[in-house]
Design a protein around this motif. Structure first.
Motif, PDB file in Angstrom:
ATOM      1  N   PRO A 140      45.365  75.183  -6.023  1.00 34.18           N
ATOM      2  CA  PRO A 140      43.822  75.313  -6.096  1.00 34.18           C
ATOM      3  C   PRO A 140      43.341  74.245  -7.520  1.00 34.18           C
ATOM      4  CG  PRO A 140      44.835  77.074  -7.159  1.00 34.18           C
ATOM      5  CD  PRO A 140      45.940  76.397  -6.462  1.00 34.18           C
ATOM      6  N   GLY A 141      42.043  73.673  -6.926  1.00 37.26           N
ATOM      7  CA  GLY A 141      41.692  72.701  -7.996  1.00 37.26           C
ATOM      8  C   GLY A 141      42.109  71.423  -7.948  1.00 37.26           C
ATOM      9  N   THR A 142      43.449  71.293  -7.983  1.00 37.88           N
ATOM     10  CA  THR A 142      44.209  69.937  -7.961  1.00 37.88           C
ATOM     11  C   THR A 142      44.337  69.351  -6.548  1.00 37.88           C
ATOM     12  OG1 THR A 142      46.230  70.412  -8.436  1.00 37.88           O
ATOM     13  CG2 THR A 142      44.933  70.460 -10.351  1.00 37.88           C
ATOM     14  N   LEU A 143      44.878  70.441  -6.043  1.00 35.17           N
ATOM     15  CA  LEU A 143      45.114  70.135  -4.420  1.00 35.17           C
ATOM     16  C   LEU A 143      46.367  69.254  -4.479  1.00 35.17           C
ATOM     17  CD1 LEU A 143      41.787  68.864  -2.586  1.00 35.17           C
ATOM     18  CD2 LEU A 143      42.947  71.328  -2.528  1.00 35.17           C
ATOM     19  N   ALA A 144      47.256  69.461  -5.364  1.00 35.95           N
ATOM     20  CA  ALA A 144      48.490  69.181  -5.350  1.00 35.95           C
ATOM     21  C   ALA A 144      49.464  69.858  -4.728  1.00 35.95           C
ATOM     22  CB  ALA A 144      49.107  69.338  -6.916  1.00 35.95           C
ATOM     23  N   ASP A 145      50.323  68.942  -3.804  1.00 35.55           N
ATOM     24  CA  ASP A 145      51.383  69.798  -3.058  1.00 35.55           C
ATOM     25  C   ASP A 145      52.673  70.182  -3.906  1.00 35.55           C
ATOM     26  OD1 ASP A 145      52.499  67.253  -3.459  1.00 35.55           O
ATOM     27  OD2 ASP A 145      52.746  66.895  -1.378  1.00 35.55           O
ATOM     28  N   ASP A 146      52.630  70.716  -4.971  1.00 31.29           N
ATOM     29  CA  ASP A 146      53.808  71.076  -5.747  1.00 31.29           C
ATOM     30  C   ASP A 146      54.009  72.318  -5.780  1.00 31.29           C
ATOM     31  OD1 ASP A 146      51.717  71.779  -7.507  1.00 31.29           O
ATOM     32  OD2 ASP A 146      52.457  70.773  -9.107  1.00 31.29           O
ATOM     33  N   LEU A 147      53.550  73.067  -4.991  1.00 33.36           N
ATOM     34  CA  LEU A 147      53.871  74.811  -5.163  1.00 33.36           C
ATOM     35  C   LEU A 147      55.329  74.947  -4.992  1.00 33.36           C
ATOM     36  CD1 LEU A 147      50.579  75.864  -3.289  1.00 33.36           C
ATOM     37  CD2 LEU A 147      51.034  76.073  -5.832  1.00 33.36           C
ATOM     38  N   GLN A 148      55.767  76.023  -5.824  1.00 29.87           N
ATOM     39  CA  GLN A 148      57.291  76.462  -5.865  1.00 29.87           C
ATOM     40  C   GLN A 148      57.317  77.866  -5.926  1.00 29.87           C
ATOM     41  OE1 GLN A 148      58.559  74.871  -9.692  1.00 29.87           O
ATOM     42  NE2 GLN A 148      58.397  72.763  -8.954  1.00 29.87           N
ATOM     43  N   TRP A 149      58.185  78.360  -4.940  1.00 30.04           N
ATOM     44  CA  TRP A 149      58.278  79.869  -4.883  1.00 30.04           C
ATOM     45  C   TRP A 149      59.099  80.248  -6.281  1.00 30.04           C
ATOM     46  CZ3 TRP A 149      55.240  83.238  -2.290  1.00 30.04           C
ATOM     47  CH2 TRP A 149      54.431  82.539  -1.300  1.00 30.04           C
ATOM     48  N   ARG A 150      58.429  81.425  -6.868  1.00 24.51           N
ATOM     49  CA  ARG A 150      59.298  81.643  -8.031  1.00 24.51           C
ATOM     50  C   ARG A 150      59.291  83.292  -8.151  1.00 24.51           C
ATOM     51  NH1 ARG A 150      57.982  77.809 -13.196  1.00 24.51           N
ATOM     52  NH2 ARG A 150      58.751  75.897 -12.294  1.00 24.51           N
ATOM     53  N   GLU A 151      60.330  83.972  -8.566  1.00 20.68           N
ATOM     54  CA  GLU A 151      60.325  85.275  -8.895  1.00 20.68           C
ATOM     55  C   GLU A 151      59.742  85.653 -10.056  1.00 20.68           C
ATOM     56  OE1 GLU A 151      63.224  89.305  -8.653  1.00 20.68           O
ATOM     57  OE2 GLU A 151      63.929  87.108  -8.063  1.00 20.68           O
ATOM     58  N   ILE A 152      58.706  86.910 -10.218  1.00 19.89           N
ATOM     59  CA  ILE A 152      58.017  87.502 -11.256  1.00 19.89           C
ATOM     60  C   ILE A 152      58.580  88.885 -11.320  1.00 19.89           C
ATOM     61  CG2 ILE A 152      56.361  85.737 -11.140  1.00 19.89           C
ATOM     62  CD1 ILE A 152      54.396  88.125 -10.177  1.00 19.89           C
ATOM     63  N   ASP A 153      58.559  89.696 -12.167  1.00 23.01           N
ATOM     64  CA  ASP A 153      58.702  91.082 -12.464  1.00 23.01           C
ATOM     65  C   ASP A 153      57.773  91.774 -11.838  1.00 23.01           C
ATOM     66  OD1 ASP A 153      57.013  91.406 -14.611  1.00 23.01           O
ATOM     67  OD2 ASP A 153      58.375  91.420 -16.097  1.00 23.01           O
ATOM     68  N   GLY A 154      56.622  91.417 -11.730  1.00 20.94           N
ATOM     69  CA  GLY A 154      55.298  92.078 -11.015  1.00 20.94           C
ATOM     70  C   GLY A 154      54.802  93.236 -11.937  1.00 20.94           C
ATOM     71  N   GLU A 155      55.179  93.355 -13.154  1.00 21.90           N
ATOM     72  CA  GLU A 155      54.450  94.271 -14.172  1.00 21.90           C
ATOM     73  C   GLU A 155      53.101  93.557 -14.532  1.00 21.90           C
ATOM     74  OE1 GLU A 155      57.224  94.788 -17.445  1.00 21.90           O
ATOM     75  OE2 GLU A 155      58.758  95.795 -16.127  1.00 21.90           O
ATOM     76  N   GLY A 156      52.329  94.656 -14.942  1.00 23.94           N
ATOM     77  CA  GLY A 156      50.911  93.820 -15.129  1.00 23.94           C
ATOM     78  C   GLY A 156      49.883  95.228 -15.830  1.00 23.94           C
ATOM     79  N   THR A 157      48.709  94.888 -15.763  1.00 27.93           N
ATOM     80  CA  THR A 157      47.771  95.729 -16.392  1.00 27.93           C
ATOM     81  C   THR A 157      46.681  96.132 -15.368  1.00 27.93           C
ATOM     82  OG1 THR A 157      48.010  94.667 -18.368  1.00 27.93           O
ATOM     83  CG2 THR A 157      45.990  95.812 -18.197  1.00 27.93           C
ATOM     84  N   LEU A 158      46.155  97.354 -15.104  1.00 22.84           N
ATOM     85  CA  LEU A 158      45.130  97.492 -14.253  1.00 22.84           C
ATOM     86  C   LEU A 158      43.737  96.804 -14.644  1.00 22.84           C
ATOM     87  CD1 LEU A 158      44.454  99.289 -11.795  1.00 22.84           C
ATOM     88  CD2 LEU A 158      43.686 101.190 -13.114  1.00 22.84           C
ATOM     89  N   TYR A 159      43.248  96.023 -13.550  1.00 20.09           N
ATOM     90  CA  TYR A 159      42.219  95.230 -13.868  1.00 20.09           C
ATOM     91  C   TYR A 159      40.746  95.954 -13.531  1.00 20.09           C
ATOM     92  CZ  TYR A 159      38.931  91.180 -13.687  1.00 20.09           C
ATOM     93  OH  TYR A 159      37.999  90.429 -14.031  1.00 20.09           O
ATOM     94  N   THR A 160      40.810  96.404 -12.414  1.00 22.60           N
ATOM     95  CA  THR A 160      39.895  97.389 -11.848  1.00 22.60           C
ATOM     96  C   THR A 160      40.457  98.402 -10.931  1.00 22.60           C
ATOM     97  OG1 THR A 160      37.428  97.503 -11.173  1.00 22.60           O
ATOM     98  CG2 THR A 160      38.976  95.903 -10.219  1.00 22.60           C
ATOM     99  N   PHE A 161      39.686  99.358 -10.534  1.00 20.54           N
ATOM    100  CA  PHE A 161      39.983 100.374  -9.563  1.00 20.54           C
ATOM    101  C   PHE A 161      38.853 101.118  -8.889  1.00 20.54           C
ATOM    102  CE2 PHE A 161      39.884 102.870 -13.343  1.00 20.54           C
ATOM    103  CZ  PHE A 161      39.435 104.089 -12.825  1.00 20.54           C
ATOM    104  N   THR A 162      38.945 101.770  -7.632  1.00 22.55           N
ATOM    105  CA  THR A 162      38.224 102.812  -7.241  1.00 22.55           C
ATOM    106  C   THR A 162      38.695 103.802  -6.739  1.00 22.55           C
ATOM    107  OG1 THR A 162      36.055 102.920  -5.948  1.00 22.55           O
ATOM    108  CG2 THR A 162      37.842 101.530  -4.999  1.00 22.55           C
ATOM    109  N   ILE A 163      38.187 104.818  -6.759  1.00 20.30           N
ATOM    110  CA  ILE A 163      38.676 106.165  -5.787  1.00 20.30           C
ATOM    111  C   ILE A 163      37.806 106.562  -4.786  1.00 20.30           C
ATOM    112  CG2 ILE A 163      39.236 108.637  -6.162  1.00 20.30           C
ATOM    113  CD1 ILE A 163      39.215 108.050  -9.401  1.00 20.30           C
ATOM    114  N   ALA A 164      38.500 106.104  -3.622  1.00 26.91           N
ATOM    115  CA  ALA A 164      37.776 106.239  -2.221  1.00 26.91           C
ATOM    116  C   ALA A 164      38.300 107.877  -1.989  1.00 26.91           C
ATOM    117  CB  ALA A 164      38.418 105.452  -1.359  1.00 26.91           C
ATOM    118  N   ARG A 165      37.084 108.477  -2.062  1.00 29.30           N
ATOM    119  CA  ARG A 165      37.268 110.169  -1.715  1.00 29.30           C
ATOM    120  C   ARG A 165      37.010 110.147  -0.184  1.00 29.30           C
ATOM    121  NH1 ARG A 165      38.460 112.436  -6.333  1.00 29.30           N
ATOM    122  NH2 ARG A 165      37.782 111.524  -8.177  1.00 29.30           N
TER     123      ARG A 165
END
Length: 133
Positions: A44-69
């Motif tokens: 995104p932004g540069t339109l470079a064709d340099d994207l590589q697949w890398r593994e992440i641990d997936g840990e994070g922080t809750l950014y936002t949420f909603t409770i669907a009742r």
């Protein structure tokens, strides 16, 4: 009626294949110096064709949420409340997901979360959900 099942595309296939192995693989752009998500063919932004697949641990922080009742659709009529969330991965990008293994009253923005791999063998897909860390 079952839940809608994602249909991997040639571009997103590495992400879904990683989840099937209980690994989280996302694209990284050296030209941007950061991870990007959703899967795409150009950075995104540069339109470079340099994207590589890398593994992440997936840990994070809750950014936002909603409770669907109320059901968000017929397939979720018996799965209430539904805890819909956006997680900001420590690696950078945000990810839309669902929270599990948590009481709705205990959910708060900024809470630390960890990945939960939700295998659907009959559909041949693994979903990525989150629970408190």
């Amino acid at each position: 009626m079952g839940i809608p099942i994602p249909e991997p595309t040639p571009v997103s296939r590495p992400f879904w294949d990683g989840l099937a192995q209980h690994r989280i693989r996302v694209q990284y752009s050296p030209s941007l110096g950061r991870y990007v998500f959703y899967p795409r063919t150009l950075a995104p932004g540069t339109l470079a064709d340099d994207l590589q697949w890398r593994e992440i641990d997936g840990e994070g922080t809750l950014y936002t949420f909603t409770i669907a009742r109320r059901p968000t659709g017929p397939p979720w009529a018996d799965a209430l409340p539904q805890l819909l969330a956006v997680v900001q991965w420590d690696a950078g990008p945000k990810f839309s997901t669902e929270l599990v293994d948590v009481d709705p009253g205990d959910v708060h923005i900024g809470m630390r979360v960890e990945p939960v791999f939700y295998d659907l063998p009959e559909a041949g897909i693994t979903l990525l959900k989150y629970r408190p860390a």
